[in-house]
Design a protein around this motif. Sequence first.
Motif, PDB file in Angstrom:
ATOM      1  N   GLU B  22      31.986 101.175 -13.926  1.00  0.00           N
ATOM      2  CA  GLU B  22      33.247 101.198 -14.694  1.00  0.00           C
ATOM      3  C   GLU B  22      33.068 102.205 -15.812  1.00  0.00           C
ATOM      4  N   LEU B  23      33.654 103.405 -15.658  1.00  0.00           N
ATOM      5  CA  LEU B  23      33.382 104.480 -16.618  1.00  0.00           C
ATOM      6  C   LEU B  23      34.660 105.127 -17.145  1.00  0.00           C
ATOM      7  N   GLY B  24      35.793 104.439 -17.035  1.00  0.00           N
ATOM      8  CA  GLY B  24      37.044 104.996 -17.550  1.00  0.00           C
ATOM      9  C   GLY B  24      37.789 105.779 -16.497  1.00  0.00           C
ATOM     10  N   PRO B  25      38.962 106.324 -16.886  1.00  0.00           N
ATOM     11  CA  PRO B  25      39.848 106.951 -15.897  1.00  0.00           C
ATOM     12  C   PRO B  25      39.319 108.265 -15.327  1.00  0.00           C
ATOM     13  N   GLN B  26      38.600 109.053 -16.143  1.00  0.00           N
ATOM     14  CA  GLN B  26      38.091 110.349 -15.674  1.00  0.00           C
ATOM     15  C   GLN B  26      36.720 110.606 -16.287  1.00  0.00           C
ATOM     16  N   ILE B  27      35.787 111.083 -15.476  1.00  0.00           N
ATOM     17  CA  ILE B  27      34.469 111.441 -16.020  1.00  0.00           C
ATOM     18  C   ILE B  27      33.953 112.708 -15.336  1.00  0.00           C
ATOM     19  N   ASP B  64      31.534 121.100 -11.516  1.00  0.00           N
ATOM     20  CA  ASP B  64      32.501 120.877 -12.607  1.00  0.00           C
ATOM     21  C   ASP B  64      33.656 119.956 -12.176  1.00  0.00           C
ATOM     22  N   HIS B  65      33.525 119.340 -11.016  1.00  0.00           N
ATOM     23  CA  HIS B  65      34.591 118.459 -10.517  1.00  0.00           C
ATOM     24  C   HIS B  65      34.759 117.239 -11.430  1.00  0.00           C
ATOM     25  N   ILE B  66      35.985 116.874 -11.700  1.00  0.00           N
ATOM     26  CA  ILE B  66      36.269 115.686 -12.514  1.00  0.00           C
ATOM     27  C   ILE B  66      36.477 114.498 -11.567  1.00  0.00           C
ATOM     28  N   ILE B  67      35.721 113.443 -11.832  1.00  0.00           N
ATOM     29  CA  ILE B  67      35.786 112.264 -10.972  1.00  0.00           C
ATOM     30  C   ILE B  67      36.787 111.276 -11.560  1.00  0.00           C
ATOM     31  N   GLN B  68      37.652 110.763 -10.693  1.00  0.00           N
ATOM     32  CA  GLN B  68      38.706 109.827 -11.128  1.00  0.00           C
ATOM     33  C   GLN B  68      38.293 108.388 -10.812  1.00  0.00           C
ATOM     34  N   ASP B  69      38.827 107.475 -11.623  1.00  0.00           N
ATOM     35  CA  ASP B  69      38.625 106.055 -11.339  1.00  0.00           C
ATOM     36  C   ASP B  69      39.124 105.756  -9.918  1.00  0.00           C
ATOM     37  N   GLY B  70      38.339 105.031  -9.141  1.00  0.00           N
ATOM     38  CA  GLY B  70      38.713 104.715  -7.760  1.00  0.00           C
ATOM     39  C   GLY B  70      38.082 105.643  -6.728  1.00  0.00           C
ATOM     40  N   ASP B  71      37.468 106.738  -7.187  1.00  0.00           N
ATOM     41  CA  ASP B  71      36.852 107.687  -6.252  1.00  0.00           C
ATOM     42  C   ASP B  71      35.587 107.104  -5.605  1.00  0.00           C
ATOM     43  N   GLU B  72      35.297 107.610  -4.412  1.00  0.00           N
ATOM     44  CA  GLU B  72      34.021 107.293  -3.761  1.00  0.00           C
ATOM     45  C   GLU B  72      33.151 108.539  -3.800  1.00  0.00           C
ATOM     46  N   VAL B  73      31.999 108.406  -4.425  1.00  0.00           N
ATOM     47  CA  VAL B  73      31.084 109.540  -4.598  1.00  0.00           C
ATOM     48  C   VAL B  73      29.898 109.351  -3.651  1.00  0.00           C
ATOM     49  N   GLY B  74      29.595 110.392  -2.873  1.00  0.00           N
ATOM     50  CA  GLY B  74      28.431 110.359  -1.978  1.00  0.00           C
ATOM     51  C   GLY B  74      27.342 111.272  -2.508  1.00  0.00           C
ATOM     52  N   LEU B  75      26.140 110.758  -2.616  1.00  0.00           N
ATOM     53  CA  LEU B  75      24.998 111.596  -3.008  1.00  0.00           C
ATOM     54  C   LEU B  75      24.275 111.992  -1.729  1.00  0.00           C
ATOM     55  N   LEU B  76      24.233 113.297  -1.450  1.00  0.00           N
ATOM     56  CA  LEU B  76      23.898 113.784  -0.111  1.00  0.00           C
ATOM     57  C   LEU B  76      22.621 114.620  -0.114  1.00  0.00           C
TER      58      LEU B  76
END
Lengths: 145, 83
Positions: B22-27, B64-76
Amino acid sequence: MSTTLQPKVRIQREDFSVTDEIEALKKSSKNIGGLVVFLGTGRELNKGESIADLNFEHYPKMAEKKLDDIRVKAIKDFNIIDMSIIHRIGHIDIGENIVLIIAAGEHRKEAFVACEWAIAELKRTTPIWKKETTTKGEVWVQSTP
Amino acid sequence: MITVKYFAQLRQMAGKEEDQFELGPQITLDQLSDAIGSNLPKIGELVRDKKIMVSVNFDVVASDHIIQDGDEVGLLPPFSGGI
């Protein structure tokens, strides 16, 4: 032969029949004049190390999406008629099938080029990972040419 | 909530398949790497130093991509499909 129509891009645990996949793709068009098949199989030696077995894992949804993208781009950019791409995951023994790409075109030239491009693109863009079990233990393969 | 997925050697390093933050709306990706690094310092460092690719909602993104709340991030980790 199965009568079920299978998707032309698949990631699956079970083995596939190369003959069945060729016959299925040939049904795409009566204009197909040449098919090029790339079949990747588990080999025993890698960089001098003896491999006991292989294990593949993927990122569900993303890996299928990338393979779909490769198929669509291959058909568009190389002017082929159709393409199948199948990659297995899970435990794979030496000698077993791993990956199958079939390019079908009106003529052989575009099918050869599309097939070679597709396997290179699969390795470059598709989130699939290979773990080899060797006599020295388990190794996640970083990349292969 | 941001979901972070670990794959291959990263999953083995993490000892789990995913985390949720839980890190806020945009990070930024740097902020996410700090959050990951608080429990998994080696993986946080790999993300911060851009040693691994990162996907957001199934597409690889730039640093530099901004991550939004609800996104799924894959570490590849580096891919090794095919043969």
